[in-house]
Design a protein around this motif. Structure first.
Motif, PDB file in Angstrom:
ATOM      1  N   ILE A  32       0.931  -1.003  -0.028  1.00  0.00           N
ATOM      2  CA  ILE A  32      -0.065   0.033  -0.143  1.00  0.00           C
ATOM      3  C   ILE A  32       0.927   1.242   0.041  1.00  0.00           C
ATOM      4  CG2 ILE A  32      -1.861   1.335   1.224  1.00  0.00           C
ATOM      5  CD1 ILE A  32      -2.693  -1.188  -0.263  1.00  0.00           C
ATOM      6  N   ALA A  33       1.969   1.361   0.735  1.00  0.00           N
ATOM      7  CA  ALA A  33       2.864   2.407   0.927  1.00  0.00           C
ATOM      8  C   ALA A  33       3.592   2.723  -0.368  1.00  0.00           C
ATOM      9  CB  ALA A  33       3.837   2.230   1.849  1.00  0.00           C
ATOM     10  N   GLN A  34       3.851   1.476  -1.071  1.00  0.00           N
ATOM     11  CA  GLN A  34       4.610   1.583  -2.621  1.00  0.00           C
ATOM     12  C   GLN A  34       3.592   2.092  -3.600  1.00  0.00           C
ATOM     13  OE1 GLN A  34       7.788   0.940  -3.133  1.00  0.00           O
ATOM     14  NE2 GLN A  34       7.565   1.966  -4.900  1.00  0.00           N
ATOM     15  N   LEU A  35       2.266   2.014  -3.544  1.00  0.00           N
ATOM     16  CA  LEU A  35       1.089   2.484  -4.199  1.00  0.00           C
ATOM     17  C   LEU A  35       0.882   3.950  -3.926  1.00  0.00           C
ATOM     18  CD1 LEU A  35      -1.368  -0.505  -4.128  1.00  0.00           C
ATOM     19  CD2 LEU A  35       0.152  -0.205  -6.035  1.00  0.00           C
ATOM     20  N   ASP A  36       0.990   4.215  -2.802  1.00  0.00           N
ATOM     21  CA  ASP A  36       0.811   5.652  -2.378  1.00  0.00           C
ATOM     22  C   ASP A  36       1.890   6.449  -2.957  1.00  0.00           C
ATOM     23  OD1 ASP A  36      -0.466   7.762  -1.068  1.00  0.00           O
ATOM     24  OD2 ASP A  36       0.432   7.469   0.864  1.00  0.00           O
ATOM     25  N   GLN A  37       2.928   6.007  -2.804  1.00  0.00           N
ATOM     26  CA  GLN A  37       4.385   6.733  -3.233  1.00  0.00           C
ATOM     27  C   GLN A  37       4.257   6.780  -4.709  1.00  0.00           C
ATOM     28  OE1 GLN A  37       7.998   5.124  -1.702  1.00  0.00           O
ATOM     29  NE2 GLN A  37       9.172   5.893  -3.508  1.00  0.00           N
ATOM     30  N   SER A  38       3.747   5.909  -5.537  1.00  0.00           N
ATOM     31  CA  SER A  38       3.598   6.012  -7.004  1.00  0.00           C
ATOM     32  C   SER A  38       2.296   6.698  -7.382  1.00  0.00           C
ATOM     33  CB  SER A  38       3.447   4.434  -7.541  1.00  0.00           C
ATOM     34  OG  SER A  38       4.714   3.801  -7.204  1.00  0.00           O
ATOM     35  N   GLY A  39       1.357   7.360  -6.398  1.00  0.00           N
ATOM     36  CA  GLY A  39       0.369   7.802  -6.879  1.00  0.00           C
ATOM     37  C   GLY A  39      -0.639   7.048  -7.322  1.00  0.00           C
ATOM     38  N   LEU A  40      -0.947   5.897  -6.709  1.00  0.00           N
ATOM     39  CA  LEU A  40      -1.868   4.813  -7.447  1.00  0.00           C
ATOM     40  C   LEU A  40      -3.083   4.477  -6.248  1.00  0.00           C
ATOM     41  CD1 LEU A  40       0.509   2.276  -9.269  1.00  0.00           C
ATOM     42  CD2 LEU A  40      -0.812   3.949 -10.038  1.00  0.00           C
ATOM     43  N   LEU A  41      -3.108   5.365  -5.454  1.00  0.00           N
ATOM     44  CA  LEU A  41      -4.515   5.228  -4.501  1.00  0.00           C
ATOM     45  C   LEU A  41      -5.311   6.351  -4.844  1.00  0.00           C
ATOM     46  CD1 LEU A  41      -2.507   4.861  -1.158  1.00  0.00           C
ATOM     47  CD2 LEU A  41      -3.465   3.054  -2.424  1.00  0.00           C
ATOM     48  N   PRO A  42      -6.645   5.985  -4.330  1.00  0.00           N
ATOM     49  CA  PRO A  42      -7.038   4.941  -3.615  1.00  0.00           C
ATOM     50  C   PRO A  42      -6.972   3.589  -4.703  1.00  0.00           C
ATOM     51  CG  PRO A  42      -9.027   6.103  -4.627  1.00  0.00           C
ATOM     52  CD  PRO A  42      -7.488   6.873  -4.784  1.00  0.00           C
ATOM     53  N   ALA A  43      -7.045   2.467  -3.740  1.00  0.00           N
ATOM     54  CA  ALA A  43      -6.916   0.973  -4.283  1.00  0.00           C
ATOM     55  C   ALA A  43      -7.812   0.129  -3.503  1.00  0.00           C
ATOM     56  CB  ALA A  43      -5.401   0.742  -4.340  1.00  0.00           C
ATOM     57  N   ILE A  44      -8.338  -0.780  -4.374  1.00  0.00           N
ATOM     58  CA  ILE A  44      -8.975  -2.139  -3.911  1.00  0.00           C
ATOM     59  C   ILE A  44      -8.235  -3.179  -4.017  1.00  0.00           C
ATOM     60  CG2 ILE A  44     -11.067  -3.505  -4.102  1.00  0.00           C
ATOM     61  CD1 ILE A  44     -12.561  -0.931  -5.297  1.00  0.00           C
TER      62      ILE A  44
END
Length: 905
Positions: free
Chosen positions: A271-283
């Motif tokens: 989740i932290a990596q997705l956040d860093q890559s600008g990919l949140l919000p995520a399911i």
């Protein structure tokens, strides 16, 4: 896009966005008086066409019904339409909710409309349009028939708007709709409004799945997998192979063992990596409820926090709005504190086991961007409006109810279709987490395949059949079934069979000529050889049937306390008979094995007759659902010292003992062709001819069986209902008073419920007892072994025994009439609902069921309570016993409280 002055231009001018070409095409057809079938990806804006149907109905002073498959979607659509047209114009009917039902626009579940049609409800007057959202649900094997019933029964002057996910046989479905509904325009759009980028996450690195030059939408042949990804995965695979072999320790040099200990990246790090890559919000889709909750717990133990103090205050307000009415004493068992803590950090899980109020809170927070990471089961992909920027798949395998199976392209598309929020994101992202065994080419195949055919699940039921006969008579009912999409698809398959038969017949002619023609000597010789083979096959088949007959007779002869050996299967070993069964065709005695399994056996478990190995004394009353009793009895069985004997080699019925076989063999040896030098060459041709002839005959029989197959099932149902006096016995049957009650019972076990009411099996019970026995025909355990330790009262035990007996009798009739069996009553929810209806707390109800924290969640508890309430309402309306009707009403009131009442609002 230019549009003439029309209702469409008026409607379009009220929107905040410009209509897409497929939306315009569908709306133009609808305004021209056609029905429409719209197939488009998730998030493409199909519902705009449904909303235009609402606009047309209101503009003409008529009515529009908007149907959805599930209550959550109905509530969502009701809120949207109220915001657009105001509360006075819009109503809601979902079985347990009724708001402004006389409004010109009513949102409802599809079952509600089906029931209206069967009852010829006054509410149907003035109806001009019906929207069927998520019409692809007609493939659902449990509920799919409802959609076809509605399509077939709606008046021809009602315009039908069918909205579906993208399917590969839209034209076939549209052709059927044209056949049964008249003019139907099919509109297919495969373009996602938000482009979807496919990725694989290997460790902490996120790679594009496709090379930028490839075009996945054009099909698998044009797909190029990103070579950087391929190289990196190969390196990781090599590294995993090295690391997964560890030295055995001191001793033999060079000896290794596999550790199989691949450790994926922890969820908080993902989740932290997705956040860093600008990919949140995520399911993140995880295919188990326990897995979703474990993922959330893992994140709670970390420092991961995705919210600001201002957001936390807003989150608290929304939590209070949805859960403020929940009883304080129930909050502990609901895991309320940890749930709130996760929400305040922007994290949540979402699955059917959650309390509906909790799920609704999560949904609202996610839509508002306050929850940014959700761990969900695949139920979230089925229509709930919760799009995300990114969808993450941890695995490409899921349990389908029977085994672990790989995701189909259709399932992959359904899940990843949640990625990309229209009007918010410029693109969506699908991320597959790599682990050993995941090949980029396989993922590319899933992501680029576009073949998801829609298959009908329509089959006549007892309730459907009785309603059809009451409305239109048996003859016209048969004709209506022949018009179903299921029969339409079956008949199309017959077309293929007929073509195959014609090809085979041509090939048979050619082979016949090679054998000298039908009048030639060798053809006669080949016919003798085929007759011999057929006779030998028949003898072998008869041997199997005789052995099965012996097995059936031996099972019928078993008595209580007999100890037998189960020779094959996962429950093989010794077992003691608890309840004999002397059904003449399919006896199924209830047994207990030495390893504590209790269940019914059939002749399929015995290749030969069952031998009695000994006798065992049993207590007068044995409740095999009680774990302690099963344990004690199994221990007693083991202490008898009786063991399963070695299986004997079966004696095969020899063809040499058969006079006809002997005669045919003599005829073959004495035939002139038997000494021909090219006999073996010709015999191979003859074998091909005979094999093809058998295959062709099988195809003819299959074609004959497929044609009118639904009508034949209907005839069998009518025959059984006549026997049980739900219809009169004449050739053109009429529905009796018992049949009219059956016509108002909508349940998977409809005829069993009707029999319980007709025979008085549920009379003399308290409200809690009636609720408990009703639950046995509603509830279905999620796994084997969900049992009840003790039936609370003697009256309830008698009622459950009577229900079980009536089911057994019905099942025998169904086998005799070659009908699918009604599901056996399930006692897994009996104790829980009894305690709840007796005004005990939620904690007490779950503990009393013996399943707290194991098989029954709070969300499941509420869901099953709602289904029990639904059937109790039907019992109240259909029972001829005034006391039973009053008890059912009191039972409904007793269950509809606390968490159940909150979630029914």
């Amino acid at each position: 896009m230019v549009m003439n002055k029309s209702e469409l231009s008026t409607f379009a001018s009220s929107l905040k966005f410009e209509l897409d070409p497929f939306q315009v095409k569908a709306c133009v057809a609808l305004e021209a008086g056609h029905g429409v079938l719209v197939c488009a990806p998730t998030g493409a804006g199909k519902t705009v066409v449904g909303e235009f149907a609402v606009h047309l109905a209101l503009a003409a002073g008529r009515k529009c019904f908007y149907t959805t498959p599930i209550k959550a979607l109905s509530n969502q659509k009701y809120a949207e339409l109220v915001e657009r047209y105001g509360p006075s114009e819009v109503g809601l009917l979902t079985g347990d909710s009724s708001i402004n039902s006389d409004a010109p626009v009513v949102v409802m579940t599809t079952e509600v409309l089906r029931n209206m049609l069967y009852a010829n409800s006054e509410a149907l007057r003035g109806l001009s349009h019906v929207v069927m959202d998520e019409v692809h649900y007609l493939a659902d094997r449990f509920r799919g028939a409802v959609w076809e019933e509605v399509i077939l029964h709606l008046s021809e002057d009602v315009r039908l708007v069918s909205l579906s996910a993208t399917v590969s046989n839209a034209e076939e479905f549209g052709s059927w709709m044209e056949t049964v509904r008249g003019d139907t325009t099919v509109v297919v759009d495969e373009t996602r409004p938000i482009p979807l980028w496919q990725h694989i996450m290997v460790g902490r690195r996120i790679f594009d799945l496709f090379d930028s030059r490839s075009h996945p939408a054009a099909g698998p042949k044009t797909v190029l997998v990103d070579q950087d990804l391929v190289r990196h995965v190969k390196q990781r695979q090599a590294l995993e192979r090295v690391e997964s072999w560890q030295p055995r320790g001191r001793g033999r040099r060079g000896s290794y063992q596999s550790s199989n200990d691949f450790r994926p990246l922890p969820r908080p790090d993902v989740i932290a990596q997705l956040d860093q890559s600008g990919l949140l919000p995520a399911i993140t889709f995880i295919f188990s409820r326990a897995g979703c909750d474990a993922a959330l717990a893992q994140c709670l133990r970390s420092r991961l926090d995705l919210t600001s103090p201002e957001q936390v205050r807003e989150i608290d307000t929304i939590i209070e709005k949805h859960t403020g009415e929940l009883p304080e004493e129930d909050l502990e068992v609901l895991g309320y504190r940890d749930w709130c803590k996760a929400l305040r950090r922007g994290l949540a899980s979402h699955h059917a086991g959650m309390l509906p109020a909790f799920r609704q809170t999560v949904e609202e927070l996610f839509v508002k961007g306050l929850v940014r990471a959700v761990f969900a089961t695949e139920t979230l992909a089925l229509g709930i409006n919760m799009p995300a920027r990114t969808v993450v798949l941890e695995r490409l395998v899921k349990y389908n109810g029977e085994s672990h199976a790989e995701l189909t392209p259709g399932e992959y598309t359904q899940l990843t279709g949640r990625a990309g929020r229209r009007g918010i994101d410029v693109e969506g992202h699908a991320v597959v987490l790599w682990q050993p065994g995941v090949e980029p080419t396989d993922v590319a195949g899933l992501a680029s395949t576009r073949t998801f055919p829609l298959r009908s699940s329509f089959r006549p039921s007892y309730n459907m059949s009785i309603n059809l006969v009451e409305r239109m008579g048996a003859a016209d009912s048969r004709k209506l079934l022949e018009r179903s999409f299921a029969q339409f698809q079956a008949d199309r398959s017959v077309v293929g069979l007929v073509r195959g038969i014609e090809r085979n017949e041509e090939a048979l002619k050619g082979l016949q000529e090679k054998l000298g023609g039908a009048d030639g000597e060798y053809f006669e010789y080949a016919s003798l050889r085929e007759r011999l083979s057929a006779r030998e096959r028949a003898l072998e088949r008869k041997g199997r049937e005789d052995r099965r007959g012996d097995a059936v007779e031996s099972l019928r002869a078993l008595a209580r306390g007999d100890v037998i050996a189960i020779p094959i299967g996962r429950h093989s070993g010794v077992a003691v008979v608890l309840v004999p069964d002397n059904d003449p065709k399919d006896p199924r005695p209830l047994v207990l094995t030495a390893d504590q399994w209790a269940g019914r056996l059939s002749s399929g478990d015995f290749p030969e007759a069952a031998d009695v190995l000994g006798k065992m004394r049993l207590p007068k009353h044995v409740d095999h659902h009680t774990a302690r009793i099963r344990r004690d009895l199994a221990s007693a069985l083991r202490s008898t010292g009786i063991s399963a004997p070695r299986r004997k080699k079966r004696h095969k019925a020899g063809a040499s003992e058969d006079a006809e076989v002997a005669t045919l063999r003599r005829a073959i040896r004495s035939h002139p062709c038997h000494s021909w030098p090219d006999r073996e060459h010709l015999s191979r041709i003859g074998e091909r001819y005979n094999r093809l002839a058998r295959e062709t005959q099988s195809m003819r029989e299959k074609a004959a069986a497929t044609t009118n197959s639904l009508a034949r099932t209907f005839d069998r149902i009518i025959a059984l209902l006549k026997e049980r006096e739900y219809m009169t016995a004449e050739a053109a049957p009429e529905v009796t008073e018992s049949g009219r009650r059956l016509s108002r019972i909508y349940s998977e076990s409809d005829l069993l419920v009707a029999e319980c009411l007709r025979t008085g099996a549920w009379t003399g019970l308290s409200p809690a007892e009636l609720a408990a026995v009703v639950s046995s025909v509603v509830y279905e355990s999620r796994r084997d072994g969900d049992t009840v330790d003790r039936v609370p009262t003697a009256a309830l035990r008698h009622a459950l025994n009577d229900t079980q007996r009536l089911w057994s009798e019905l099942r025998s009739d169904e086998i005799r009439h070659k009908l699918p069996p009604t599901r056996e009553p399930d006692l897994g929810f009996v104790t829980a609902v009894y305690h709840w209806a007796s005004e005990n707390s939620l904690v007490d109800a779950l503990i009393a069921a013996g399943v707290q924290g194991r098989a029954l969640s709070a969300g499941d508890f509420v869901r099953w309570c709602r289904q029990v309430i639904d059937l109790l309402d039907q019992v109240r309306l259909t029972s001829t016993d005034a006391d039973v009707a009053k008890t059912a009403a009191r039972a409904v009131a007793a269950i509809r409280r606390g968490v159940v009442a909150v979630d029914a609002a």
